[in-house]
Design an enzyme around this catalytic site. Structure first.
Site, PDB file in Angstrom:
ATOM      1  CD  GLN A  44       6.678 -34.606  37.449  1.00  0.00           C
ATOM      2  OE1 GLN A  44       7.774 -34.070  37.555  1.00  0.00           O
ATOM      3  NE2 GLN A  44       5.555 -33.905  37.416  1.00  0.00           N
ATOM      4  CG  HIS A  56       9.549 -32.007  33.230  1.00  0.00           C
ATOM      5  ND1 HIS A  56       9.487 -30.687  32.874  1.00  0.00           N
ATOM      6  CD2 HIS A  56       8.531 -32.206  34.109  1.00  0.00           C
ATOM      7  CE1 HIS A  56       8.489 -30.106  33.509  1.00  0.00           C
ATOM      8  NE2 HIS A  56       7.890 -31.011  34.263  1.00  0.00           N
ATOM      9  CD  GLU A  91      10.768 -31.617  41.193  1.00  0.00           C
ATOM     10  OE1 GLU A  91      10.753 -30.454  40.769  1.00  0.00           O
ATOM     11  OE2 GLU A  91      11.028 -32.593  40.457  1.00  0.00           O
ATOM     12  CG  HIS A  92       6.568 -33.026  41.882  1.00  0.00           C
ATOM     13  ND1 HIS A  92       7.487 -33.143  40.849  1.00  0.00           N
ATOM     14  CD2 HIS A  92       6.286 -31.712  42.002  1.00  0.00           C
ATOM     15  CE1 HIS A  92       7.739 -31.940  40.373  1.00  0.00           C
ATOM     16  NE2 HIS A  92       7.037 -31.056  41.048  1.00  0.00           N
ATOM     17  CG  ASP A 127       4.199 -28.616  37.259  1.00  0.00           C
ATOM     18  OD1 ASP A 127       4.955 -28.581  38.236  1.00  0.00           O
ATOM     19  OD2 ASP A 127       4.143 -29.575  36.461  1.00  0.00           O
ATOM     20  CG  HIS A 144      35.806 -14.159  73.162  1.00  0.00           C
ATOM     21  ND1 HIS A 144      36.839 -14.118  72.259  1.00  0.00           N
ATOM     22  CD2 HIS A 144      34.683 -14.522  72.468  1.00  0.00           C
ATOM     23  CE1 HIS A 144      36.367 -14.454  71.061  1.00  0.00           C
ATOM     24  NE2 HIS A 144      35.068 -14.705  71.159  1.00  0.00           N
TER      25      HIS A 144
END
Length: 431
Positions: free
Chosen positions: A258, A261, A326-327, A360, A419
């Protein structure tokens, strides 16, 4: 990587402080620049697009070549490894099968003269943004395109910048493989503006998808409302839960994956053993020595990396749900107990062999996931993102009679006489 102990009275306060450091909100400077780009594209169309392509991508784009030609599309054929393309074909197969299971069902309810139903339909047109240059990821192409195709979207528009008039050959190969025919070789905030508002060469779409840099993210935020958008993606992140029985090198590699990235990526280890944590740190130091992105990895781990020490794993789901990663990779022996109590995570990987990297690329799940705590309220990209639900109501006179007086009274307490009128005016119908 910084150590944080669950027994610290200020644990959650310190944890939140660390998490907020990575805020992906774009700067005022970026927002102003993007606003100007959007206005230029809205006002001048293609002329502005071509100007920005030359300025930012060093590409000579014009009316004749903005749409990817068959000649350019076929240029990948002598530039790729066939075995890699075969691997992508397996990924396409698995991702397609996984996303087909997500297709929603329309339904109908009939009761007391009232028929209510819901109809699911695909969005008519979508724009998919695929970054170019250094951060060109062919895998992101299939993760966006496949759920769009499975959902039945008729018009799929792809935007990808041609850096110095060049496009990643594997991106070209997958465009060919997925039979995409409306692909524009242009990127950046200006391409998002074109998708939202249209130009002489590009017809606007209904919703925009795909990751990008700060300028692309800002553009997506600014055009939202005129079109739909998927999500605003922040830096990648993972939480790994491991005990001393795990291999420290394996755990180190998951944190590294990770961190490479982005300098703002965040890798977090939760463990019950400080000695094991130190072995992981030592392994990281050894493993990154020969990696090409070792400087990015080091900066990411030094600035945002975190090791959380717990006495045991009984309540670590509370920490995970607070982070909403996220993961999430659960490698410890208690993983199944923890997994059942986790409600905030983009994707969960169970067991020591289930490296997040498989998600991934090839197993079938989507790697476009909520970041920066967004897993508390959103999900990873899927078929439903490319669809919309319409509710339908059909009533006969019997159904009208059953509910008319009740609705009139409800409208009355809200002071909505129009209405009430819309209901009452039908009561004298003799049919």
């Amino acid at each position: 990587m910084k150590f944080l102990n669950i027994n610290n009275k200020l644990f959650y306060k310190e944890l939140d402080s660390i998490l907020k450091k990575r805020s992906h909100n774009s700067s005022t400077k970026v927002d102003k620049e993007v606003h100007q780009i959007i206005q230029q594209v809205k006002s001048h169309g293609d002329k502005a697009l071509f100007k920005y392509a030359k300025k930012f991508d060093k590409s000579s784009i014009n009316k004749k070549n903005i749409l990817l030609s068959k000649e350019v599309l076929q240029s990948y054929k002598n530039k790729i490894d066939d075995d890699i393309l075969k691997a992508f074909r397996i990924a396409i197969h698995n991702i397609t099968n996984f996303h087909k299971k997500q297709m929603p069902k329309s339904f109908q309810i009939k009761k007391h003269g009232v028929k209510t139903s819901a109809k699911w339909t695909p969005i008519q047109s979508v724009g998919l943004y695929i970054p170019g240059g250094i951060a060109s990821y062919p895998s992101s192409l299939i993760m966006n395109v496949i759920p769009a195709k499975v959902s039945g979207v008729k018009r799929i528009v792809l935007m990808t910048p041609a850096k110095s008039n060049k496009i990643n050959p594997y991106v070209l190969a997958l465009i060919d493989e997925l039979k995409l025919n409306e692909v524009y070789q242009i990127g950046g905030a200006h391409s998002i503006a074109a998708l939202a508002f249209g130009t002489e060469s590009i017809k606007s779409v209904n919703k925009i998808f795909g990751p990008g840099n700060a300028y692309v993210a800002s553009a997506k935020k600014q055009v939202f409302g005129d079109v739909g958008i998927d999500l605003i993606a922040g830096p990648s992140e993972i939480v790994v839960v491991a005990d001393s029985k795990n291999d420290p090198k394996w755990v180190a590699s998951d944190l590294i994956a990770q961190a490479e990235h982005d300098e703002k990526a965040q890798s977090i280890l939760i463990t019950d053993n400080k000695n094991f944590a130190n072995k992981v740190l030592s392994s990281i130091k050894d493993l990154i020595t020969n990696l090409p992105k070792k400087n990015t990895i080091k900066k990411s781990l030094d600035t945002y990396g975190l090791i959380i020490l717990v006495d045991d794993f009984k309540n670590c789901h509370n920490i995970i749900n607070n982070i909403a990663p996220e993961h999430l990779h659960l490698q410890n022996k208690d993983r199944n107990k923890i997994y059942k109590k986790v409600i905030n995570a983009g994707a969960i990987f169970l067991g020591k062999y289930s490296s997040e990297v498989f998600g991934d690329y090839i197993v079938g799940t989507n790697h476009i996931l909520p970041t920066s705590g967004a897993a508390k309220f959103s999900s990873g990209l899927g078929v439903l993102d490319f669809m919309k639900r319409t509710s339908i109501v059909e009533m006969n006179f019997s159904g009208y009679q059953k509910y008319a007086s009740k609705v009139a009274k409800m409208a009355n307490i809200e002071n909505l006489e129009g209405h009430k009128l819309s209901v009452k005016i039908r009561q004298n119908d003799k049919k």
